[in-house]
Design a protein around this motif. Structure first.
Motif, mmCIF file in Angstrom:
data_model
loop_
_atom_site.group_PDB
_atom_site.id
_atom_site.type_symbol
_atom_site.label_atom_id
_atom_site.label_comp_id
_atom_site.label_asym_id
_atom_site.label_seq_id
_atom_site.Cartn_x
_atom_site.Cartn_y
_atom_site.Cartn_z
ATOM 1 N N THR A 10 38.512 40.622 48.673
ATOM 2 C CA THR A 10 39.114 39.364 48.243
ATOM 3 C C THR A 10 38.456 38.934 46.940
ATOM 4 O OG1 THR A 10 39.499 38.743 50.532
ATOM 5 C CG2 THR A 10 39.531 36.979 48.920
ATOM 6 N N SER A 11 39.256 38.556 45.946
ATOM 7 C CA SER A 11 38.686 38.170 44.663
ATOM 8 C C SER A 11 39.502 37.067 44.007
ATOM 9 C CB SER A 11 38.583 39.382 43.738
ATOM 10 O OG SER A 11 39.807 40.061 43.655
ATOM 11 N N THR A 12 38.776 36.245 43.222
ATOM 12 C CA THR A 12 39.423 35.213 42.429
ATOM 13 C C THR A 12 38.926 35.322 40.992
ATOM 14 O OG1 THR A 12 37.728 33.514 42.783
ATOM 15 C CG2 THR A 12 39.539 33.611 44.383
ATOM 16 N N LEU A 13 39.751 34.897 40.078
ATOM 17 C CA LEU A 13 39.410 34.841 38.661
ATOM 18 C C LEU A 13 39.986 33.537 38.138
ATOM 19 C CD1 LEU A 13 38.028 36.583 36.489
ATOM 20 C CD2 LEU A 13 40.259 37.566 35.971
ATOM 21 N N ASN A 14 39.132 32.702 37.555
ATOM 22 C CA ASN A 14 39.537 31.379 37.091
ATOM 23 C C ASN A 14 40.129 30.554 38.237
ATOM 24 O OD1 ASN A 14 39.669 29.439 35.047
ATOM 25 N ND2 ASN A 14 41.797 29.950 34.570
ATOM 26 N N SER A 15 39.540 30.697 39.429
ATOM 27 C CA SER A 15 39.957 29.986 40.646
ATOM 28 C C SER A 15 41.345 30.370 41.134
ATOM 29 C CB SER A 15 39.862 28.466 40.445
ATOM 30 O OG SER A 15 38.547 28.108 40.077
ATOM 31 N N VAL A 16 41.907 31.474 40.637
ATOM 32 C CA VAL A 16 43.206 31.980 41.079
ATOM 33 C C VAL A 16 42.958 33.210 41.946
ATOM 34 C CG1 VAL A 16 45.390 33.021 40.329
ATOM 35 C CG2 VAL A 16 44.393 31.128 39.024
ATOM 36 N N ASP A 17 43.551 33.256 43.140
ATOM 37 C CA ASP A 17 43.409 34.407 44.020
ATOM 38 C C ASP A 17 44.159 35.595 43.402
ATOM 39 O OD1 ASP A 17 43.396 36.325 46.024
ATOM 40 O OD2 ASP A 17 43.859 34.909 47.616
ATOM 41 N N ILE A 18 43.411 36.637 43.016
ATOM 42 C CA ILE A 18 44.023 37.809 42.379
ATOM 43 C C ILE A 18 44.054 39.005 43.330
ATOM 44 C CG2 ILE A 18 43.481 37.112 40.020
ATOM 45 C CD1 ILE A 18 41.052 39.062 40.168
ATOM 46 N N THR A 19 43.741 38.772 44.599
ATOM 47 C CA THR A 19 43.656 39.845 45.590
ATOM 48 C C THR A 19 44.917 40.706 45.603
ATOM 49 O OG1 THR A 19 42.186 38.485 46.930
ATOM 50 C CG2 THR A 19 43.259 40.335 48.032
ATOM 51 N N GLY A 20 46.083 40.090 45.572
ATOM 52 C CA GLY A 20 47.348 40.816 45.628
ATOM 53 C C GLY A 20 47.695 41.575 44.364
ATOM 54 N N ASP A 21 46.946 41.369 43.289
ATOM 55 C CA ASP A 21 47.199 42.065 42.019
ATOM 56 C C ASP A 21 46.181 43.158 41.722
ATOM 57 O OD1 ASP A 21 49.433 40.431 41.141
ATOM 58 O OD2 ASP A 21 47.984 38.838 40.770
ATOM 59 N N THR A 22 45.171 43.318 42.588
ATOM 60 C CA THR A 22 44.077 44.234 42.268
ATOM 61 C C THR A 22 44.084 45.473 43.141
ATOM 62 O OG1 THR A 22 42.564 43.055 43.745
ATOM 63 C CG2 THR A 22 42.566 42.388 41.446
ATOM 64 N N LYS A 23 43.681 46.594 42.509
ATOM 65 C CA LYS A 23 43.541 47.872 43.206
ATOM 66 C C LYS A 23 42.082 48.273 43.340
ATOM 67 C CE LYS A 23 46.142 51.254 41.974
ATOM 68 N NZ LYS A 23 46.943 52.273 41.303
ATOM 69 N N ILE A 76 43.675 32.996 29.584
ATOM 70 C CA ILE A 76 42.212 32.846 29.629
ATOM 71 C C ILE A 76 41.494 33.828 28.704
ATOM 72 C CG2 ILE A 76 42.171 31.804 31.919
ATOM 73 C CD1 ILE A 76 41.428 34.552 33.084
ATOM 74 N N PHE A 77 42.254 34.623 27.955
ATOM 75 C CA PHE A 77 41.662 35.591 27.025
ATOM 76 C C PHE A 77 40.736 34.880 26.036
ATOM 77 C CE2 PHE A 77 42.183 38.194 23.047
ATOM 78 C CZ PHE A 77 41.426 39.271 23.487
ATOM 79 N N GLY A 78 39.492 35.352 25.942
ATOM 80 C CA GLY A 78 38.516 34.770 25.026
ATOM 81 C C GLY A 78 37.721 33.612 25.588
ATOM 82 N N THR A 79 37.897 33.304 26.882
ATOM 83 C CA THR A 79 37.184 32.178 27.483
ATOM 84 C C THR A 79 36.265 32.650 28.617
ATOM 85 O OG1 THR A 79 38.880 31.680 29.134
ATOM 86 C CG2 THR A 79 39.138 30.672 26.969
ATOM 87 N N VAL A 80 35.349 31.774 29.005
ATOM 88 C CA VAL A 80 34.476 32.037 30.149
ATOM 89 C C VAL A 80 35.089 31.344 31.357
ATOM 90 C CG1 VAL A 80 32.173 31.659 31.131
ATOM 91 C CG2 VAL A 80 32.417 32.234 28.702
ATOM 92 N N VAL A 81 35.282 32.109 32.445
ATOM 93 C CA VAL A 81 35.916 31.580 33.653
ATOM 94 C C VAL A 81 35.118 31.991 34.893
ATOM 95 C CG1 VAL A 81 38.226 31.589 32.612
ATOM 96 C CG2 VAL A 81 37.445 33.574 33.918
ATOM 97 N N PRO A 82 35.258 31.239 35.988
ATOM 98 C CA PRO A 82 34.556 31.607 37.220
ATOM 99 C C PRO A 82 35.233 32.788 37.930
ATOM 100 C CG PRO A 82 35.860 29.635 37.586
ATOM 101 C CD PRO A 82 35.969 29.969 36.120
ATOM 102 N N PHE A 83 34.433 33.512 38.734
ATOM 103 C CA PHE A 83 34.964 34.586 39.572
ATOM 104 C C PHE A 83 34.272 34.541 40.927
ATOM 105 C CE2 PHE A 83 31.102 36.656 38.164
ATOM 106 C CZ PHE A 83 30.710 37.370 39.288
ATOM 107 N N THR A 84 34.920 35.104 41.935
ATOM 108 C CA THR A 84 34.308 35.370 43.230
ATOM 109 C C THR A 84 34.802 36.723 43.725
ATOM 110 O OG1 THR A 84 36.056 34.317 44.531
ATOM 111 C CG2 THR A 84 34.193 32.927 43.906
#
Length: 135
Positions: A10-23, A76-84
């Motif tokens: 399970t992962s998030t990038l910029n507080s968005v759940d990206i689990t369904g987009d990642t391999k 978010i290109f070029g910015t610092v964002v949170p991840f989990t």
């Protein structure tokens, strides 16, 4: 949990759940090796840890739909964002720790070969400390 297969990271990038987009998701952390060897080292190298750094590498299945992955990454290109990142979709706990911090979105890509699944593999440098939570 002991040895296990990664089937539900399970992962998030910029507080968005990206689990369904990642391999594939890999968080790699390093500490600089500083040489403290002196004449009293008995002929052995001695070292201490220095500055820490890391990289979050994610392989995505591309999605160009409105309000989907490509638009999110472009924004978010070029910015610092949170991840989990968590090893499984289960609740955070001692056998399913959550790793979190911030990354600088330094890259974006589009492309691939004829007949291939549209995707991108991107690596982002960690910006600041990474924490590990078990509760």
């Amino acid at each position: 949990m002991s040895v296990f297969a990664l089937t539900s990271v399970t992962s998030t990038l910029n507080s968005v759940d990206i689990t369904g987009d990642t391999k594939n998701v890999t968080l790699t952390l390093d500490a600089a090796q500083l040489d403290t060897t002196d004449f009293a080292s008995g002929g052995w190298n001695e070292s201490i840890g220095g500055l820490k750094s890391g990289t979050l590498t994610i392989e995505f299945n591309d999605d160009m739909a409105d309000d989907a992955l490509d638009e999110d990454l472009w924004g978010i290109f070029g910015t610092v964002v949170p991840f989990t990142v968590r090893p499984t979709s289960a609740s955070v706990g001692t056998s399913n720790p959550s790793y979190s911090g911030s990354v600088l979105i330094t890259s974006w890509s589009l492309g691939g070969g004829v007949g291939e699944l549209a995707g991108k593999s991107l690596s982002f440098p960690v910006s600041g400390a990474v924490s590990r939570a078990t509760a």
